[in-house]
Write an enzyme that holds these catalytic residues in place. Structure first.
Site, PDB file in Angstrom:
ATOM      1  N   LEU A  58       0.838  -1.202   0.000  1.00  0.00           N
ATOM      2  CA  LEU A  58       0.000   0.000   0.000  1.00  0.00           C
ATOM      3  C   LEU A  58       0.872   1.251   0.000  1.00  0.00           C
ATOM      4  CD1 LEU A  58      -2.792  -1.025   2.529  1.00  0.00           C
ATOM      5  CD2 LEU A  58      -2.668  -1.411   0.049  1.00  0.00           C
ATOM      6  N   GLY A 100       3.133  -9.338   6.539  1.00  0.00           N
ATOM      7  CA  GLY A 100       3.472  -8.428   7.637  1.00  0.00           C
ATOM      8  C   GLY A 100       3.248  -7.007   7.189  1.00  0.00           C
ATOM      9  N   GLY A 101       2.931  -6.126   8.142  1.00  0.00           N
ATOM     10  CA  GLY A 101       2.692  -4.737   7.784  1.00  0.00           C
ATOM     11  C   GLY A 101       1.587  -4.637   6.756  1.00  0.00           C
ATOM     12  N   ASP A 102       1.858  -3.911   5.661  1.00  0.00           N
ATOM     13  CA  ASP A 102       0.850  -3.743   4.606  1.00  0.00           C
ATOM     14  C   ASP A 102       1.231  -4.535   3.349  1.00  0.00           C
ATOM     15  OD1 ASP A 102       3.026  -1.888   4.425  1.00  0.00           O
ATOM     16  OD2 ASP A 102       1.962  -0.847   2.832  1.00  0.00           O
ATOM     17  N   GLU A 103       2.065  -5.550   3.492  1.00  0.00           N
ATOM     18  CA  GLU A 103       2.472  -6.366   2.347  1.00  0.00           C
ATOM     19  C   GLU A 103       1.589  -7.607   2.247  1.00  0.00           C
ATOM     20  OE1 GLU A 103       6.625  -7.603   0.255  1.00  0.00           O
ATOM     21  OE2 GLU A 103       6.440  -8.060   2.384  1.00  0.00           O
TER      22      GLU A 103
END
Length: 211
Positions: A58, A100-103
């Site tokens: 994102l 993880g995160g926005d991946e």
């Protein structure tokens, strides 16, 4: 008799707990998507057939958390996960995973290479604004790296190729799909820490601070 019933109930409860623990081990708790372990299992199962991969990152997601708070960021991730899952919901063997995160990664079995089309579907799925808690609408943009995998391809190399394409999409301004220009082979995945660090440094230089 009572002891037998108690024993049966105990065994059933143990099996239920084991099944739940197994499910949780392969599932991202926030989005309900597969996690990294779940993705690895699916890609290993697909080794005998071609498939397409799209890695989604994102654009500017850090600013969402910084501006609206982590609850808003979580709401965005949950909505994005639901939309991306819907794009491949009817494809047997397809999976969406959060690394993880926005991946987020989409893996879709296909008899013909359609990685670029898969990436395009991602952008279309994210076209409508996301409604945050409180009613505010937020436009979400994404960079997508796509690659078509052949029978027998090593999953780590497939993901590395998609990553390289993602870096290209980011470096060109984001909000677009870049497809790995595969001619004969996939990139080598370097496992030595020093070389990996140089790769990460070079990636950061190419991106020029794009988040």
């Amino acid at each position: 008799m009572a002891g037998h019933v108690w024993a049966v109930r105990t065994v059933r409860a143990d099996r239920s707990r084991l099944a739940e623990a197994h499910r949780m081990a392969f599932t991202d708790p926030l989005t309900g998507l597969a996690n990294r372990a779940g993705l690895a299992t699916v890609m290993a199962d697909l080794a005998g057939e071609p498939y397409d991969v799209a890695i989604v990152d994102l654009d500017g997601f850090k600013q969402v958390n910084d501006t609206f708070g982590h609850d808003a960021g979580d709401a965005v991730l949950v909505e994005v996960a639901a939309r991306l899952s819907a794009t491949i919901d009817e494809v047997d063997g397809a999976v969406v995973a959060r690394l993880g995160g926005d991946e987020i990664v989409l893996v879709c079995p296909s008899s013909v290479p359609i990685a670029g089309m898969l990436g395009g579907e991602v952008l279309r799925a994210l076209a409508a604004p996301v409604v945050l808690p409180g009613g505010r609408e937020l436009v979400v943009r994404a960079s997508v790296g796509a690659v078509s995998a052949m029978v027998g391809d090593e999953p780590s190399r497939v993901l590395r190729a998609a990553d390289l394409a993602l870096y290209e999409a980011k470096a060109n301004g984001g909000d677009q799909v870049a497809e790995y220009g595969r001619v004969l082979d996939l990139p080598v995945v370097e496992t030595r820490p020093g070389v990996r660090l140089r790769e990460m440094t070079e990636t950061a230089r190419v991106l020029g601070g794009v988040a």
